[in-house]
Design a protein around this motif. Sequence first.
Motif, short mmCIF file in Angstrom:
data_model
loop_
_atom_site.label_atom_id
_atom_site.label_comp_id
_atom_site.label_asym_id
_atom_site.label_seq_id
_atom_site.Cartn_x
_atom_site.Cartn_y
_atom_site.Cartn_z
N TRP A 171 0.86 -1.19 0.00
CA TRP A 171 0.00 0.00 0.00
C TRP A 171 0.89 1.24 0.00
O TRP A 171 1.70 1.43 0.90
CB TRP A 171 -0.91 -0.01 1.22
CG TRP A 171 -1.70 1.25 1.41
CD1 TRP A 171 -1.46 2.26 2.31
CD2 TRP A 171 -2.85 1.67 0.66
NE1 TRP A 171 -2.39 3.26 2.17
CE2 TRP A 171 -3.26 2.93 1.17
CE3 TRP A 171 -3.56 1.10 -0.39
CZ2 TRP A 171 -4.35 3.62 0.66
CZ3 TRP A 171 -4.66 1.79 -0.90
CH2 TRP A 171 -5.04 3.03 -0.38
N LYS A 203 -8.54 2.41 0.90
CA LYS A 203 -8.03 1.46 1.88
C LYS A 203 -8.97 0.27 2.04
O LYS A 203 -8.53 -0.84 2.31
CB LYS A 203 -7.81 2.15 3.23
CG LYS A 203 -6.44 2.75 3.39
CD LYS A 203 -6.14 3.09 4.83
CE LYS A 203 -4.73 3.63 4.97
NZ LYS A 203 -4.41 4.00 6.36
N MET A 234 -0.31 1.69 9.71
CA MET A 234 -0.94 0.59 8.99
C MET A 234 -0.99 -0.70 9.82
O MET A 234 -1.94 -1.48 9.71
CB MET A 234 -0.20 0.34 7.68
CG MET A 234 -0.77 -0.77 6.83
SD MET A 234 -2.47 -0.46 6.30
CE MET A 234 -2.20 0.45 4.80
#
Length: 249
Positions: A171, A203, A234
Amino acid sequence: MEKILVLFKYYNDARLAIENFKSLKKRFDFEILPLYVKELKVPTGVTFLSPSMTMDILKEYEDEYIEDLKNLLKKENIEEELVVEIGINKDIVQEYLKKVDCLMLEEVEYLDEDFLDILKISYKPVIVVNKSVSKFEKIVIVSDDGVKINKSVNNFVRDFPQIKEVTLLSWNYKFEENNLLELLQRKGIKVKIEMLNQQFNTKDEFFEKMNKFDLIVMGNLSKSFFFERITKRMGIEIIEKAISPIFIG
């Protein structure tokens, strides 16, 4: 043969942990050390009675839970006897980790202090059970190519040499140089790469893709979980959003 310490708590789903262990045993021939630690204090948020009355009720409930758990282990053909200890959860877990190769515990809904303390003190890999039973076949590695995920992957490859194919999911990461990819390929592991970023993806899409796998491999969290939470790192989000079990090395 690997051995896993499975930590049971009265507010968690024992059957979910047992089913995940049975998958490990079937796929990798793991042994189990089942452990229950009795509470010494009233858990956070339980304030409906005075502390002394609450503890009396809790002890009675725990004794019933422990007997049910022993019966469930026998019913599931797990011959190893349940170890019951009284004391500080993290201290006892730290001692029993000396006997095993890794730890399995269940995530609590709000990542309470006890759960996070155990993650902090664990010096062996941890499998966090969430909401599903894994077959330990479809593996995703959530990677930013940092030191922590490199350590987790190195431990995972060592503990699960049977795994020869994984997906590397990232990501908002620039993929020009990826040491983790080189490490996996050098170990003879076939790697599929999936890259998502906030310019083209949400997300929610990232977590949806992550949860299509049987097992999520991630790096350990910072020692400062409060900092992780307030900065919305995260690692915290992965644990909170994961449906599949998580391997943290």
